[in-house]
Design a protein around this motif. Structure first.
Motif, PDB file in Angstrom:
ATOM      1  N   UNK A  53     107.416  37.223  54.316  1.00 43.16           N
ATOM      2  CA  UNK A  53     106.597  36.410  53.417  1.00 43.16           C
ATOM      3  C   UNK A  53     107.088  34.975  53.336  1.00 43.16           C
ATOM      4  N   UNK A  54     108.309  34.726  53.787  1.00 43.54           N
ATOM      5  CA  UNK A  54     108.816  33.356  53.794  1.00 43.54           C
ATOM      6  C   UNK A  54     108.378  32.589  55.031  1.00 43.54           C
ATOM      7  N   UNK A  55     107.665  33.251  55.927  1.00 45.63           N
ATOM      8  CA  UNK A  55     107.227  32.582  57.147  1.00 45.63           C
ATOM      9  C   UNK A  55     108.094  32.885  58.352  1.00 45.63           C
ATOM     10  N   UNK A  56     109.121  33.690  58.163  1.00 47.91           N
ATOM     11  CA  UNK A  56     109.985  34.061  59.288  1.00 47.91           C
ATOM     12  C   UNK A  56     109.253  35.064  60.171  1.00 47.91           C
ATOM     13  N   UNK A  57     109.465  34.942  61.480  1.00 43.46           N
ATOM     14  CA  UNK A  57     108.845  35.853  62.435  1.00 43.46           C
ATOM     15  C   UNK A  57     109.892  36.389  63.407  1.00 43.46           C
ATOM     16  N   UNK A  58     109.595  37.570  63.931  1.00 44.68           N
ATOM     17  CA  UNK A  58     110.516  38.250  64.836  1.00 44.68           C
ATOM     18  C   UNK A  58     109.698  38.937  65.922  1.00 44.68           C
ATOM     19  N   UNK A  59     110.270  38.998  67.120  1.00 42.48           N
ATOM     20  CA  UNK A  59     109.554  39.572  68.242  1.00 42.48           C
ATOM     21  C   UNK A  59     110.470  40.448  69.084  1.00 42.48           C
ATOM     22  N   UNK A  60     109.875  41.460  69.680  1.00 44.34           N
ATOM     23  CA  UNK A  60     110.595  42.225  70.693  1.00 44.34           C
ATOM     24  C   UNK A  60     110.784  41.328  71.913  1.00 44.34           C
ATOM     25  N   UNK A  61     111.875  41.522  72.614  1.00 44.89           N
ATOM     26  CA  UNK A  61     112.142  40.694  73.788  1.00 44.89           C
ATOM     27  C   UNK A  61     111.026  40.793  74.814  1.00 44.89           C
ATOM     28  N   UNK A  62     110.405  41.954  74.907  1.00 48.70           N
ATOM     29  CA  UNK A  62     109.380  42.184  75.926  1.00 48.70           C
ATOM     30  C   UNK A  62     108.112  41.368  75.696  1.00 48.70           C
ATOM     31  N   UNK A  63     107.915  40.861  74.470  1.00 47.52           N
ATOM     32  CA  UNK A  63     106.692  40.111  74.180  1.00 47.52           C
ATOM     33  C   UNK A  63     106.972  38.665  73.770  1.00 47.52           C
ATOM     34  N   UNK A  64     108.235  38.319  73.635  1.00 49.99           N
ATOM     35  CA  UNK A  64     108.590  36.977  73.186  1.00 49.99           C
ATOM     36  C   UNK A  64     108.028  35.938  74.135  1.00 49.99           C
ATOM     37  N   UNK A  65     107.380  34.929  73.573  1.00 42.90           N
ATOM     38  CA  UNK A  65     106.774  33.878  74.371  1.00 42.90           C
ATOM     39  C   UNK A  65     105.350  34.170  74.788  1.00 42.90           C
ATOM     40  N   UNK A  66     104.908  35.413  74.618  1.00 42.53           N
ATOM     41  CA  UNK A  66     103.539  35.788  74.987  1.00 42.53           C
ATOM     42  C   UNK A  66     102.709  36.182  73.771  1.00 42.53           C
ATOM     43  N   UNK A  67     103.328  36.800  72.785  1.00 48.27           N
ATOM     44  CA  UNK A  67     102.619  37.273  71.592  1.00 48.27           C
ATOM     45  C   UNK A  67     102.994  36.401  70.397  1.00 48.27           C
ATOM     46  N   UNK A  68     102.040  36.247  69.476  1.00 47.66           N
ATOM     47  CA  UNK A  68     102.290  35.507  68.245  1.00 47.66           C
ATOM     48  C   UNK A  68     101.712  36.264  67.064  1.00 47.66           C
TER      49      UNK A  68
END
Length: 124
Positions: A53-68
């Motif tokens: 809720x603070x605006x922080x986001x996290x991604x799996x390495x497999x999708x980083x740079x491709x998914x938002x």
């Protein structure tokens, strides 16, 4: 009544894009943590992305740079923009909601609410 309804899945060629939506009702939206998971046939469910809720986001390495992952608090909707899709992205995608983003990231079995899932198929 808590409802999470995903939409936006479909069939797309490799290299293409899709945007998944998760419309929420019956629960607090703005202050919650939201996530996306996926499960491919014969595989375990895996974490894809999360938004605090603070605006922080996290991604799996497999999708980083491709998914938002993003959210629209006015519409009570969470999105997953998926670009440069690969055949290995084929899975049922589920949105998830919890009070605590650490639960989404590290303890998905304890997540409070889940959507019904939407199928994403990427052809080669």
């Amino acid at each position: 009544q808590v409802q999470l309804v995903e939409s936006g899945g479909g069939l797309v060629q490799a290299g293409g894009s899709l945007r998944l939506s998760c419309a929420a009702s019956g629960l607090a939206f703005r202050t919650a943590a939201w996530g996306w998971f996926r499960q491919a046939p014969g595989k375990e469910r895996e974490f894809v992305a999360a938004s605090g809720w603070r605006g922080d986001t996290y991604y799996a390495d497999s999708v980083k740079g491709r998914f938002t992952i993003s959210r629209d608090n006015a519409k009570n909707t969470v999105y997953l923009q998926m670009n440069s899709l690969k055949p290995e992205d084929t899975a049922i995608y589920y949105c998830a909601r919890d009070r605590d983003i650490s639960t989404i990231r590290a303890d998905p079995a304890s997540v409070g609410s889940w959507g019904q899932g939407t199928q994403v198929t990427v052809s080669s």
